[in-house]
Design a protein around this motif. Structure first.
Motif, PDB file in Angstrom:
ATOM      1  N   PHE A 374       0.827  -1.195   0.000  1.00  0.00           N
ATOM      2  CA  PHE A 374       0.000   0.000   0.000  1.00  0.00           C
ATOM      3  C   PHE A 374       0.866   1.253   0.000  1.00  0.00           C
ATOM      4  O   PHE A 374       1.963   1.276   0.546  1.00  0.00           O
ATOM      5  CB  PHE A 374      -0.921   0.022   1.223  1.00  0.00           C
ATOM      6  CG  PHE A 374      -2.066  -0.944   1.112  1.00  0.00           C
ATOM      7  CD1 PHE A 374      -2.206  -1.770   0.023  1.00  0.00           C
ATOM      8  CD2 PHE A 374      -3.024  -1.020   2.109  1.00  0.00           C
ATOM      9  CE1 PHE A 374      -3.248  -2.661  -0.082  1.00  0.00           C
ATOM     10  CE2 PHE A 374      -4.079  -1.897   2.017  1.00  0.00           C
ATOM     11  CZ  PHE A 374      -4.197  -2.725   0.920  1.00  0.00           C
ATOM     12  N   ALA A 375       0.328   2.322  -0.610  1.00  0.00           N
ATOM     13  CA  ALA A 375       0.975   3.624  -0.625  1.00  0.00           C
ATOM     14  C   ALA A 375      -0.036   4.664  -0.137  1.00  0.00           C
ATOM     15  O   ALA A 375      -1.209   4.360   0.075  1.00  0.00           O
ATOM     16  CB  ALA A 375       1.448   3.961  -2.032  1.00  0.00           C
ATOM     17  N   LEU A 376       0.406   5.884   0.051  1.00  0.00           N
ATOM     18  CA  LEU A 376      -0.487   6.930   0.551  1.00  0.00           C
ATOM     19  C   LEU A 376      -1.475   7.387  -0.509  1.00  0.00           C
ATOM     20  O   LEU A 376      -2.604   7.751  -0.202  1.00  0.00           O
ATOM     21  CB  LEU A 376       0.339   8.133   1.042  1.00  0.00           C
ATOM     22  CG  LEU A 376       1.135   7.919   2.332  1.00  0.00           C
ATOM     23  CD1 LEU A 376       1.968   9.157   2.637  1.00  0.00           C
ATOM     24  CD2 LEU A 376       0.205   7.594   3.496  1.00  0.00           C
ATOM     25  N   ILE A 407     -10.108   1.636  -7.972  1.00  0.00           N
ATOM     26  CA  ILE A 407     -10.111   2.426  -6.751  1.00  0.00           C
ATOM     27  C   ILE A 407      -9.369   1.642  -5.677  1.00  0.00           C
ATOM     28  O   ILE A 407      -9.939   0.822  -4.991  1.00  0.00           O
ATOM     29  CB  ILE A 407     -11.569   2.756  -6.350  1.00  0.00           C
ATOM     30  CG1 ILE A 407     -11.629   3.434  -5.013  1.00  0.00           C
ATOM     31  CG2 ILE A 407     -12.460   1.562  -6.390  1.00  0.00           C
ATOM     32  CD1 ILE A 407     -13.023   3.930  -4.679  1.00  0.00           C
ATOM     33  N   HIS A 408      -8.068   1.893  -5.580  1.00  0.00           N
ATOM     34  CA  HIS A 408      -7.268   1.098  -4.636  1.00  0.00           C
ATOM     35  C   HIS A 408      -6.027   1.872  -4.203  1.00  0.00           C
ATOM     36  O   HIS A 408      -5.493   2.695  -4.946  1.00  0.00           O
ATOM     37  CB  HIS A 408      -6.868  -0.246  -5.266  1.00  0.00           C
ATOM     38  CG  HIS A 408      -6.222  -0.147  -6.618  1.00  0.00           C
ATOM     39  ND1 HIS A 408      -4.861  -0.067  -6.775  1.00  0.00           N
ATOM     40  CD2 HIS A 408      -6.756  -0.114  -7.870  1.00  0.00           C
ATOM     41  CE1 HIS A 408      -4.578   0.000  -8.076  1.00  0.00           C
ATOM     42  NE2 HIS A 408      -5.705  -0.016  -8.757  1.00  0.00           N
ATOM     43  N   MET A 409      -5.601   1.583  -2.967  1.00  0.00           N
ATOM     44  CA  MET A 409      -4.387   2.188  -2.419  1.00  0.00           C
ATOM     45  C   MET A 409      -3.145   1.383  -2.796  1.00  0.00           C
ATOM     46  O   MET A 409      -2.063   1.928  -2.907  1.00  0.00           O
ATOM     47  CB  MET A 409      -4.478   2.255  -0.885  1.00  0.00           C
ATOM     48  CG  MET A 409      -5.689   2.993  -0.344  1.00  0.00           C
ATOM     49  SD  MET A 409      -5.656   4.763  -0.622  1.00  0.00           S
ATOM     50  CE  MET A 409      -4.384   5.275   0.528  1.00  0.00           C
ATOM     51  N   GLY A 410      -3.307   0.074  -2.962  1.00  0.00           N
ATOM     52  CA  GLY A 410      -2.170  -0.801  -3.165  1.00  0.00           C
ATOM     53  C   GLY A 410      -1.682  -0.852  -4.602  1.00  0.00           C
ATOM     54  O   GLY A 410      -2.423  -0.566  -5.546  1.00  0.00           O
ATOM     55  N   ARG A 411      -0.420  -1.224  -4.752  1.00  0.00           N
ATOM     56  CA  ARG A 411       0.166  -1.512  -6.063  1.00  0.00           C
ATOM     57  C   ARG A 411       0.646  -2.950  -6.028  1.00  0.00           C
ATOM     58  O   ARG A 411       1.319  -3.361  -5.086  1.00  0.00           O
ATOM     59  CB  ARG A 411       1.338  -0.572  -6.364  1.00  0.00           C
ATOM     60  CG  ARG A 411       0.964   0.907  -6.381  1.00  0.00           C
ATOM     61  CD  ARG A 411       0.064   1.252  -7.565  1.00  0.00           C
ATOM     62  NE  ARG A 411      -0.162   2.689  -7.659  1.00  0.00           N
ATOM     63  CZ  ARG A 411      -1.143   3.341  -7.046  1.00  0.00           C
ATOM     64  NH1 ARG A 411      -1.972   2.674  -6.251  1.00  0.00           N
ATOM     65  NH2 ARG A 411      -1.303   4.639  -7.203  1.00  0.00           N
ATOM     66  N   SER A 412       0.299  -3.708  -7.052  1.00  0.00           N
ATOM     67  CA  SER A 412       0.639  -5.132  -7.071  1.00  0.00           C
ATOM     68  C   SER A 412       1.670  -5.421  -8.151  1.00  0.00           C
ATOM     69  O   SER A 412       1.517  -4.982  -9.296  1.00  0.00           O
ATOM     70  CB  SER A 412      -0.614  -5.979  -7.303  1.00  0.00           C
ATOM     71  OG  SER A 412      -1.542  -5.807  -6.255  1.00  0.00           O
ATOM     72  N   SER A 413       2.698  -6.162  -7.784  1.00  0.00           N
ATOM     73  CA  SER A 413       3.676  -6.637  -8.757  1.00  0.00           C
ATOM     74  C   SER A 413       3.340  -8.090  -9.074  1.00  0.00           C
ATOM     75  O   SER A 413       3.069  -8.886  -8.182  1.00  0.00           O
ATOM     76  CB  SER A 413       5.091  -6.532  -8.187  1.00  0.00           C
ATOM     77  OG  SER A 413       5.201  -7.255  -6.971  1.00  0.00           O
ATOM     78  N   SER A 414       3.360  -8.412 -10.354  1.00  0.00           N
ATOM     79  CA  SER A 414       2.906  -9.730 -10.790  1.00  0.00           C
ATOM     80  C   SER A 414       3.957 -10.430 -11.630  1.00  0.00           C
ATOM     81  O   SER A 414       4.708  -9.786 -12.374  1.00  0.00           O
ATOM     82  CB  SER A 414       1.616  -9.591 -11.610  1.00  0.00           C
ATOM     83  OG  SER A 414       1.275 -10.804 -12.226  1.00  0.00           O
ATOM     84  N   GLU A 415       3.975 -11.747 -11.520  1.00  0.00           N
ATOM     85  CA  GLU A 415       4.869 -12.557 -12.342  1.00  0.00           C
ATOM     86  C   GLU A 415       4.145 -13.113 -13.566  1.00  0.00           C
ATOM     87  O   GLU A 415       4.787 -13.670 -14.457  1.00  0.00           O
ATOM     88  CB  GLU A 415       5.428 -13.714 -11.515  1.00  0.00           C
ATOM     89  CG  GLU A 415       6.284 -13.285 -10.337  1.00  0.00           C
ATOM     90  CD  GLU A 415       6.734 -14.468  -9.498  1.00  0.00           C
ATOM     91  OE1 GLU A 415       6.413 -15.611  -9.886  1.00  0.00           O
ATOM     92  OE2 GLU A 415       7.399 -14.250  -8.465  1.00  0.00           O
ATOM     93  N   GLY A 416       2.839 -12.988 -13.602  1.00  0.00           N
ATOM     94  CA  GLY A 416       2.078 -13.576 -14.688  1.00  0.00           C
ATOM     95  C   GLY A 416       1.726 -12.585 -15.775  1.00  0.00           C
ATOM     96  O   GLY A 416       1.870 -11.371 -15.627  1.00  0.00           O
ATOM     97  N   ALA A 417       1.248 -13.120 -16.911  1.00  0.00           N
ATOM     98  CA  ALA A 417       0.810 -12.278 -18.020  1.00  0.00           C
ATOM     99  C   ALA A 417      -0.525 -11.625 -17.664  1.00  0.00           C
ATOM    100  O   ALA A 417      -1.372 -12.240 -17.016  1.00  0.00           O
ATOM    101  CB  ALA A 417       0.659 -13.122 -19.279  1.00  0.00           C
TER     102      ALA A 417
END
Length: 512
Positions: A374-376, A407-417
């Motif tokens: 999550f980020a600010l 609408i989200h606070m988080g950023r997700s890093s993904s390994e998939g396509a």
């Protein structure tokens, strides 16, 4: 007609009496009569929100009312939005932008008083720009513990000199006492703003109700301008999560010729209107599951959005639903995560700045190959893109255009396509990921896309070894318009519109 809008305010004797739906009805009625109509609610507390075209966040009820009025939703229609993050705190959203999280004690004081000029400006601008403004109150105007800093009920009515219709839910009982009690508790100048009474959700013979109506008018000196019947043959999107309690049905009671779709009933579930399009499908039953005992044998399980992802993820682990979801996925059963649900299906969720809760990190369900931090800054945007994956049901709609909102606070890093290619302001970016029988996405409103929803349902029937009986799904846009028109017709036939127009000061051929 002058450039000052005719105006009407719908207040209630309590929450969940039907204020939002009645306000939507009046929006559609006056829109049908050719007026330029706009909804307004100064302050809304809800976990169901929406992102406007400008990227602002607002309450879903005012979005529905704007759609009923035939106008584009904008944040001035709901300048203050409170999104609960726990039992005593909420995220504060002002004019569409998140301002941080605050306790109820801290908000209901000097901070709330400071928001009043923002409410005033939004109200007066909308009154200048429109011909009719339909205003909704919140809770009850007689909540004496909150009246000192009121910015949403009688203070708005007095500021805009807006006549008020007081609504009571007669289905829950005690409606007469709640009307009389409310009027006794408000101040004399506030009571003078109440120009009519509506009894909502009535079942039975109205002739038997007449003595009660006569009593109300004699006791209060205020006319009863309508008795609106209870209806369930069409549906207007709801905002209050109270309605979800009616949807946690036993799957054994469902007809065998319907798909069984289960949504996890998270404590801080948000944007549950994401799943309304599935409820509109005649061969689908949708229910909400709070514990393992209610699990049943679903064709699809959805983990929805959340306003407190870490707390809801902890709930999944502590309730046993986390392990149940893992086992369900290992059986190659279909599983979808939306926004917060997408994050929970990943490997870990981190909140180092405590933007949502006191927790800093919690292990995810380990189903999807993503990690979230999550980020600010909150990411709020309407999204348009294309289906680019051919996994699971998406193979049936690959290349189709889709739209929704993020609408989200988080950023997700993904390994998939990625599943979808989204057109950003300056660049294209990917969204979503799939692993086995599970997939996740940040897109709210995913199932509003008719082609994607049809593909999903056809695929679920094929997994049963059957061919879907229906050739196509109903259009969500057509269903919504029909529901608004039916609602307007129902209310038009249940209230004294001539008297209401007179209360509003409307001078037109419609009142002749």
């Amino acid at each position: 007609m002058s450039n000052k809008a005719a105006r009407l305010m719908v207040q209630g004797t309590s929450s969940n009496v039907g204020k939002s739906v009645l306000a939507a009805a009046f929006c559609r009625i006056f829109y049908q009569e050719g007026y330029k109509v706009c909804p307004f609610k100064a302050q809304n507390m809800a976990l169901n929100s929406f992102i406007t075209t400008s990227g602002g966040e607002m309450g879903r009820a005012q979005v529905v009312q704007a759609q009923a009025a035939g106008v584009e939703p904008e944040v001035r229609m709901n300048p203050i939005l409170l999104k609960p993050t726990g039992h005593t705190g909420s995220q504060i959203v002002i004019m569409g932008k998140a301002q941080g999280t605050m306790s109820a004690r801290d908000y209901h004081g000097e901070y709330q008083r400071q928001t009043w000029p923002i409410v005033q400006e939004a109200l007066h601008v909308l009154l200048e720009e429109n011909e009719v403004v339909i205003i909704e109150g919140a809770g009850s105007p007689a909540e004496v513990n909150l009246k000192q800093n009121d910015i949403v009920n009688m203070r708005v009515a007095l500021e805009g000199q807006v006549p008020v219709l007081l609504v009571a839910d007669i289905d829950r009982g005690g409606a007469l006492a709640s009307v009389v009690g409310t009027l006794e508790l408000v101040e004399p100048e506030e009571r003078a703003m109440v120009r009519g009474i509506i009894l909502n959700k009535f079942r039975g013979d109205i002739a038997l109700l007449q003595p009660a109506l006569d009593f109300l008018e004699e006791k209060t000196g205020i006319p009863v301008v309508g008795v609106v019947p209870y209806f369930d043959h069409f549906r207007i999107p709801e905002e209050d999560s109270v309605v979800l309690e009616e949807r946690g049905m036993d799957s054994t009671l469902f007809p065998q010729n319907c798909l069984d779709i289960a949504v996890i009933r998270l404590p801080y579930l948000s944007n549950f209107t994401d799943f309304d399009p599935l409820m509109d499908e005649p061969d689908v039953t949708l229910r909400y599951v709070k514990n393992i005992e209610e699990w049943g044998n679903p064709d699809l399980v959805i983990v929805p959005g959340s306003k407190n992802t870490l707390a809801d993820l902890r709930f999944l682990w502590e309730s046993g639903l986390g392990e149940k979801l893992q086992a369900y996925w290992k059986e190659e059963s279909p599983l979808i995560g939306i926004c917060g649900g997408y994050q929970m299906l990943g490997r870990v969720v981190r909140d180092p700045l405590h933007t949502e809760s006191d927790l800093e990190e919690i292990k995810g369900l380990g189903i999807l190959p993503i990690e979230t931090e999550f980020a600010l800054e909150k990411h709020t945007v309407q999204s348009r893109g294309t289906v680019i994956a051919d996994a699971l049901f998406l193979q049936k709609c690959k290349g189709e255009a889709i739209q929704g909102y993020e609408i989200h606070m988080g950023r997700s890093s993904s390994e998939g396509a990625p599943l979808f290619e989204i057109q950003g302001q300056d660049t294209l970016y990917g969204d979503g990921v799939q692993a086995g029988s599970a997939l996740g996405t940040y897109l709210h409103g995913l199932f509003d896309n008719d082609a994607l929803r049809t593909a999903l349902i056809e695929w679920l029937w094929e997994r049963r070894g059957e061919k879907r009986a229906l050739t196509r799904s109903p259009s969500q846009a057509a269903i919504r318009e029909q529901a608004f028109n039916e609602l307007a017709e129902l209310v038009r036939n249940s209230v004294d519109l001539k008297k209401i127009r007179k209360i509003m000061g409307l001078e037109s051929e419609w009142s002749m």
